[in-house]
Design a protein around this motif. Structure first.
Motif, PDB file in Angstrom:
ATOM      1  N   UNK A  68       6.333  -3.979  -3.705  1.00 54.21           N
ATOM      2  CA  UNK A  68       6.334  -3.234  -2.450  1.00 54.21           C
ATOM      3  C   UNK A  68       5.503  -3.890  -1.363  1.00 54.21           C
ATOM      4  N   UNK A  69       4.289  -4.263  -1.667  1.00 54.42           N
ATOM      5  CA  UNK A  69       3.393  -4.802  -0.662  1.00 54.42           C
ATOM      6  C   UNK A  69       3.302  -6.316  -0.814  1.00 54.42           C
ATOM      7  N   UNK A  70       3.267  -7.010   0.294  1.00 54.16           N
ATOM      8  CA  UNK A  70       3.196  -8.469   0.257  1.00 54.16           C
ATOM      9  C   UNK A  70       1.855  -8.934  -0.294  1.00 54.16           C
ATOM     10  N   UNK A  71       0.787  -8.193   0.002  1.00 55.69           N
ATOM     11  CA  UNK A  71      -0.545  -8.592  -0.447  1.00 55.69           C
ATOM     12  C   UNK A  71      -0.749  -8.367  -1.944  1.00 55.69           C
ATOM     13  N   UNK A  72      -0.031  -7.419  -2.513  1.00 54.54           N
ATOM     14  CA  UNK A  72      -0.219  -7.117  -3.927  1.00 54.54           C
ATOM     15  C   UNK A  72       0.711  -7.977  -4.782  1.00 54.54           C
ATOM     16  N   UNK A  73       0.298  -8.160  -6.001  1.00 59.50           N
ATOM     17  CA  UNK A  73       1.096  -8.967  -6.932  1.00 59.50           C
ATOM     18  C   UNK A  73       2.253  -8.131  -7.469  1.00 59.50           C
ATOM     19  N   UNK A  74       3.150  -8.800  -8.114  1.00 57.48           N
ATOM     20  CA  UNK A  74       4.307  -8.143  -8.698  1.00 57.48           C
ATOM     21  C   UNK A  74       3.851  -7.219  -9.824  1.00 57.48           C
ATOM     22  N   UNK A  75       4.445  -6.022  -9.905  1.00 53.59           N
ATOM     23  CA  UNK A  75       4.081  -5.074 -10.947  1.00 53.59           C
ATOM     24  C   UNK A  75       5.328  -4.684 -11.736  1.00 53.59           C
ATOM     25  N   UNK A  76       5.104  -4.340 -12.995  1.00 52.98           N
ATOM     26  CA  UNK A  76       6.157  -3.906 -13.880  1.00 52.98           C
ATOM     27  C   UNK A  76       5.822  -2.491 -14.323  1.00 52.98           C
ATOM     28  N   UNK A  77       6.739  -1.557 -14.104  1.00 52.30           N
ATOM     29  CA  UNK A  77       6.529  -0.170 -14.496  1.00 52.30           C
ATOM     30  C   UNK A  77       7.366   0.109 -15.735  1.00 52.30           C
ATOM     31  N   UNK A  78       6.698   0.429 -16.831  1.00 45.59           N
ATOM     32  CA  UNK A  78       7.359   0.735 -18.100  1.00 45.59           C
ATOM     33  C   UNK A  78       7.395   2.242 -18.254  1.00 45.59           C
ATOM     34  N   UNK A  79       8.579   2.797 -18.490  1.00 40.93           N
ATOM     35  CA  UNK A  79       8.724   4.237 -18.626  1.00 40.93           C
ATOM     36  C   UNK A  79       9.556   4.533 -19.866  1.00 40.93           C
TER      37      UNK A  79
END
Length: 125
Positions: free
Chosen positions: A100-111
């Motif tokens: 979502x944010x350019x400043x933040x790193x890529x995230x993986x959401x496990x559900x």
């Protein structure tokens, strides 16, 4: 006569088993030869301890990550880089990628309904 047949087949099976082991060893040594980085034992130990300290995941989060790797639809036999690992994680049906944010790193959401919901950042992985 039966003893000869049993001993003969045992030697053949042992030879096949050793051939499989030596082939795997040869492939692994060829893969290791491609690695260009080389550090001392002390620096490698320091990197290992630093990574162990920084990745203090709870047991449930470790099990979720193992579940992600086990249920991935990939046919890869080994992971040799971060991009390979990210591709492997992306192929898990229960993982959603967010950037979502350019400043933040890529995230993986496990559900998962049984294991719960966990978020992994690219730095953690």
């Amino acid at each position: 006569m039966h003893v000869f047949i049993i001993v003969f087949f045992m030697l053949v099976l042992l030879n096949v088993f050793l051939a499989i082991i030596m082939d795997a060893y040869g492939r692994e040594t060829a893969r290791v030869e491609k690695i260009t980085e080389e550090y001392s034992v002390f620096y490698d130990t320091w990197l290992l301890l630093r990574d162990v300290y920084s990745l203090r995941w709870r047991a449930a989060k470790k099990w979720c990550f193992a579940h992600i790797l086990a249920t991935s639809a990939s046919d890869e036999t080994s992971v040799q880089s971060c991009s390979d690992l990210f591709k492997l994680i992306e192929q898990c049906p229960q993982v959603e990628m967010s950037n979502e944010d350019v400043d933040q790193a890529q995230t993986f959401l496990f559900n998962d309904p049984v294991l719960g919901t966990y978020q992994f950042t690219a730095k953690e992985v």
